[in-house]
Design an enzyme around this catalytic site. Structure first.
Site, mmCIF file in Angstrom:
data_model
loop_
_atom_site.group_PDB
_atom_site.id
_atom_site.type_symbol
_atom_site.label_atom_id
_atom_site.label_comp_id
_atom_site.label_asym_id
_atom_site.label_seq_id
_atom_site.Cartn_x
_atom_site.Cartn_y
_atom_site.Cartn_z
ATOM 1 N N ASP A 69 0.873 -1.170 0.000
ATOM 2 C CA ASP A 69 0.000 0.000 0.000
ATOM 3 C C ASP A 69 0.914 1.225 0.000
ATOM 4 O O ASP A 69 2.126 1.115 0.213
ATOM 5 C CB ASP A 69 -0.891 -0.039 1.250
ATOM 6 C CG ASP A 69 -1.727 1.207 1.402
ATOM 7 O OD1 ASP A 69 -2.367 1.622 0.417
ATOM 8 O OD2 ASP A 69 -1.735 1.788 2.511
ATOM 9 N N ASP A 71 -0.214 5.221 0.980
ATOM 10 C CA ASP A 71 -0.482 6.146 2.090
ATOM 11 C C ASP A 71 -0.517 5.408 3.421
ATOM 12 O O ASP A 71 -1.272 4.447 3.593
ATOM 13 C CB ASP A 71 -1.835 6.837 1.877
ATOM 14 C CG ASP A 71 -1.779 7.949 0.856
ATOM 15 O OD1 ASP A 71 -1.296 9.044 1.204
ATOM 16 O OD2 ASP A 71 -2.205 7.726 -0.295
ATOM 17 N N ASP A 114 -1.776 -0.583 6.029
ATOM 18 C CA ASP A 114 -2.010 0.097 7.312
ATOM 19 C C ASP A 114 -3.478 0.276 7.631
ATOM 20 O O ASP A 114 -3.821 0.655 8.750
ATOM 21 C CB ASP A 114 -1.339 1.478 7.311
ATOM 22 C CG ASP A 114 -2.109 2.477 6.458
ATOM 23 O OD1 ASP A 114 -2.551 3.509 7.000
ATOM 24 O OD2 ASP A 114 -2.283 2.222 5.253
#
Length: 244
Positions: free
Chosen positions: A10, A12, A184
């Site tokens: 991922d 961000d 996250d």
């Protein structure tokens, strides 16, 4: 490497901690609409979602979908300008460059089969728009270390739908058990789980280790420090052997 063939990252909150910057931007652009963006608002109504979903829910009903999308695009211009102007720093998480460089070194030192360009692949899989993704990867200095970039808006659906991770595996020509995902957010982990990937490393920039593990992460860490190809491969082997 015994089992792992691909790292799927991922962007961000995983490669770089961007939430504090997005938080400031959302506070600024939503204030005229009467919203007070605090941490709870940000986590429950913004984090991990696509801009079209976010702004369709928050902007007045009189806004057309075209206007909603334009508003989201303008928000990302403000985000990039904020970083370019030095108002907030954007740096890679600790240990990321070391891990990616070790992958590159592995590829350089292990002769791949003649029909493969890379012995080991790294891809970014993100809900961020392409302009943001390319800007951030370049800004933190890791763009050359990735072989491909999968954008949620360019797939049939974004995260938490499995489409972005299914597309990433298709491009890399790998199976779920050959992948390790780094995420996250809840939506990202749900996307990877739905795509059949079992080895998911939760990066705790936005969620607690317990929260990440409860939705599918096999392991949780604050950053990439200490992660090696060998230790991650062992984690992948162990996770696939014990998870149904």
């Amino acid at each position: 490497m015994e089992k792992t063939k691909c790292f799927l990252f991922d962007l961000d909150g995983t490669l770089a901690e961007t939430d504090p910057i997005h938080f400031l931007i959302f506070q600024e652009i939503l204030k005229p609409f009467g919203y007070t963006v605090d941490e709870d608002f940000f986590k429950t109504r913004i984090t991990g979602k696509h801009n079209p979903v976010i702004f369709r829910e928050l902007l007045p009903e009189t806004y057309t979908m075209e206007q909603v999308i334009e508003f989201g695009n303008n928000k990302e211009v403000v985000f990039r300008d904020h970083i370019k102007q030095g108002k907030s720093p954007l740096v890679a998480l600790n240990g990321l460059a070391d891990l990616l460089q070790s992958v590159q070194a592995f590829n350089d030192s292990h002769a791949a089969p003649s029909n493969q360009k890379y012995a080991f692949r790294c891809l970014v899989v993100t809900n961020a728009c392409r302009a943001n993704a390319e800007f951030m990867l370049s800004h933190i200095g890791v763009a050359p270390l990735f072989q491909d970039l999968v954008i949620g808006d360019e797939c049939s659906a974004g995260k938490p739908d499995p489409a972005p991770y299914l597309e990433a595996m298709r491009r890399a020509n790998v199976k779920p058990e050959e992948c390790i995902v780094f995420e996250d957010s809840a939506s990202g982990i749900k996307s990877a789980v739905a795509a059949g990937i079992k080895t998911i490393v939760g990066i705790t920039t936005t969620q607690s280790p317990e929260a990440l593990k409860s939705i599918g992460a096999a392991y949780a860490a604050p950053n990439f420090e200490g992660m090696t190809l060998q230790s991650l491969d062992q984690l992948n082997i162990a996770t696939n052997s014990i998870r149904p």
